[in-house]
Design a protein around this motif. Structure first.
Motif, short mmCIF file in Angstrom:
data_model
loop_
_atom_site.label_atom_id
_atom_site.label_comp_id
_atom_site.label_asym_id
_atom_site.label_seq_id
_atom_site.Cartn_x
_atom_site.Cartn_y
_atom_site.Cartn_z
N ILE A 41 -28.56 -10.63 -67.13
CA ILE A 41 -27.40 -11.10 -66.37
C ILE A 41 -26.74 -9.86 -65.77
O ILE A 41 -26.38 -8.93 -66.49
N SER A 42 -26.61 -9.84 -64.45
CA SER A 42 -26.04 -8.68 -63.77
C SER A 42 -24.53 -8.63 -64.00
O SER A 42 -23.92 -9.57 -64.52
N LYS A 43 -23.91 -7.55 -63.57
CA LYS A 43 -22.46 -7.38 -63.73
C LYS A 43 -21.68 -8.37 -62.88
O LYS A 43 -20.49 -8.60 -63.12
N ASP A 44 -22.35 -8.97 -61.86
CA ASP A 44 -21.66 -10.00 -61.06
C ASP A 44 -22.03 -11.41 -61.50
O ASP A 44 -21.65 -12.40 -60.86
N GLY A 45 -22.76 -11.52 -62.63
CA GLY A 45 -23.05 -12.84 -63.20
C GLY A 45 -24.32 -13.50 -62.73
O GLY A 45 -24.59 -14.65 -63.08
N THR A 46 -25.15 -12.80 -61.94
CA THR A 46 -26.42 -13.37 -61.48
C THR A 46 -27.48 -13.23 -62.58
O THR A 46 -27.58 -12.18 -63.22
N TRP A 47 -28.28 -14.29 -62.77
CA TRP A 47 -29.33 -14.28 -63.79
C TRP A 47 -30.67 -13.91 -63.14
O TRP A 47 -31.04 -14.47 -62.10
N TYR A 48 -31.40 -12.98 -63.78
CA TYR A 48 -32.68 -12.52 -63.26
C TYR A 48 -33.75 -12.54 -64.34
O TYR A 48 -33.49 -12.15 -65.49
N HIS A 49 -34.96 -12.93 -63.95
CA HIS A 49 -36.13 -12.60 -64.76
C HIS A 49 -36.42 -11.11 -64.55
O HIS A 49 -36.33 -10.61 -63.43
N TYR A 50 -36.76 -10.43 -65.65
CA TYR A 50 -37.12 -9.02 -65.55
C TYR A 50 -38.61 -8.88 -65.82
O TYR A 50 -39.09 -9.21 -66.90
N TYR A 51 -39.35 -8.38 -64.83
CA TYR A 51 -40.79 -8.21 -64.96
C TYR A 51 -41.18 -6.73 -64.99
O TYR A 51 -42.37 -6.40 -65.01
N GLY A 52 -40.20 -5.84 -64.97
CA GLY A 52 -40.47 -4.41 -64.93
C GLY A 52 -40.94 -3.86 -66.27
O GLY A 52 -41.04 -4.58 -67.27
N ASP A 64 -38.93 -4.73 -60.91
CA ASP A 64 -39.44 -6.03 -60.48
C ASP A 64 -38.60 -7.13 -61.12
O ASP A 64 -38.70 -7.40 -62.32
N ILE A 65 -37.75 -7.77 -60.31
CA ILE A 65 -36.87 -8.83 -60.82
C ILE A 65 -36.94 -10.05 -59.90
O ILE A 65 -37.38 -9.96 -58.76
N GLU A 66 -36.49 -11.19 -60.43
CA GLU A 66 -36.48 -12.43 -59.65
C GLU A 66 -35.26 -13.26 -60.05
O GLU A 66 -35.02 -13.48 -61.23
N VAL A 67 -34.49 -13.69 -59.08
CA VAL A 67 -33.30 -14.51 -59.35
C VAL A 67 -33.74 -15.84 -59.96
O VAL A 67 -34.72 -16.46 -59.51
N ILE A 68 -33.02 -16.27 -60.99
CA ILE A 68 -33.30 -17.56 -61.62
C ILE A 68 -32.40 -18.61 -60.98
O ILE A 68 -31.17 -18.56 -61.10
#
Length: 321
Positions: A41-52, A64-68
């Protein structure tokens, strides 16, 4: 193989601490038993899959990330969530309430306990109601209220952790500076009497039927304040075998069990105490419902001293939740 979401990052000032804890978990979890799905979860509240890569996690935005787009749908597909978000919106009950609302299993304390553990004012009020000994303290909600505790004092945000925004004041001018630092982190501040005490900690781990206590550990501060840098940047000396009398050890264990019952602690929790040797008195400091989980953090080290290594601790937390 169980699917485990490792939830990290978050909107709080402890975002980087969460990433450090999560990096250690990814490096040490039993990959033969668990398929780990890292979500940031980013500092602005966006959720990401982390593939890095795990080694690049601390600088995840370049990886390598992708917005959920469907958070609930994503979480519903896994067996359990391991929340490793410290502070605001992760440790304060909001995340736990969200998961409870959608019947998503997770590791750790429930939403009510998490809220009480995060807000030091309510935590202290409940402890006081049950005659748990504490150092003299005062709650301030504005900078103009008169201080009723003699110097020196410790000043800290009511909602926060990792020693962010915390400081020691020995006189009025210094107090105003520390108060401003604390209010920059929270709208409510706890001021507590600061004296010559030893900082002792004990880990709590529960399964469906029983509560287990770790050995007692000590932060060896040498009279210096245990701030953020000492916790996560510099090398700090700790011990999981402090010199304590059996009487004091039993008193800490007894108080810990009482606190577990009062706050209904579950899963991974660390309880912190102060020991004033001059008066031979133990004081309750606070509970941490999502304690630091780096390989050098006190909570895993306490269990390692009980012959439960980091990987086994993670497995027990997942299987016993």
């Amino acid at each position: 193989m169980k699917k485990v979401v490792l939830l990290m990052g978050g909107e709080s000032l402890e975002h980087e601490v969460s990433l450090q804890s999560s990096k250690s978990i990814l490096e040490n979890i039993d990959s033969k038993r668990y398929e780990v799905i890292p979500i940031i979860i980013s500092k602005d509240g966006t959720w990401y899959h982390y593939y890095g890569k795990v080694e690049n996690l601390l600088h995840w935005e370049g990886e390598d990330i992708e917005v959920i787009s469907n958070v609930i749908g994503t979480l519903k597909k896994v067996d359990i969530v391991l929340p490793m978000i410290h502070g605001k919106n992760g440790e304060d009950g909001k995340l736990q309430g969200f998961l409870e609302l959608f019947h998503i299993p997770y590791v750790g304390c429930n939403s009510k306990t998490s809220m009480l553990g995060m807000d030091k004012e309510y935590m202290k009020l409940l402890a006081k109601e049950h005659d748990i000994p504490q150092l003299p303290y005062q709650v301030l909600k504005d900078k103009k209220k008169k201080l009723s505790i003699d110097f020196p004092v410790i000043v800290k945000p009511a909602n926060g952790g990792s020693s962010i925004g915390i400081g020691i004041a020995h006189q009025a001018k210094e107090f105003q500076k520390k108060l401003s630092d604390a209010f920059a982190c929270d709208s409510k501040v706890i001021v507590e009497k600061y004296g010559r005490v030893r900082e002792l900690e004990i880990g709590i781990l529960t399964d469906k039927k029983k509560c287990y206590l770790s050995n007692i550990g000590e932060i060896l501060t040498n009279g210096k304040f245990y701030d953020y840098d000492k916790k996560y940047v510099d090398s700090i000396s700790t011990t999981v075998a402090p010199e304590l009398s059996n009487k004091i050890k039993k008193e800490i264990e007894s108080l810990a069990k009482k606190i577990v019952s009062i706050f209904e602690l579950k899963g991974m929790t660390r309880i912190d105490f102060f020991y004033e040797e001059d008066t031979n008195t133990i004081y309750f400091n606070e509970i941490n419902t999502i304690p630091g989980f780096t390989i050098i953090s006190m909570y895993p080290k306490l269990w390692e001293s009980k012959k439960m290594n980091y990987q086994k601790l993670l497995s027990n937390l997942i299987e016993w939740s």
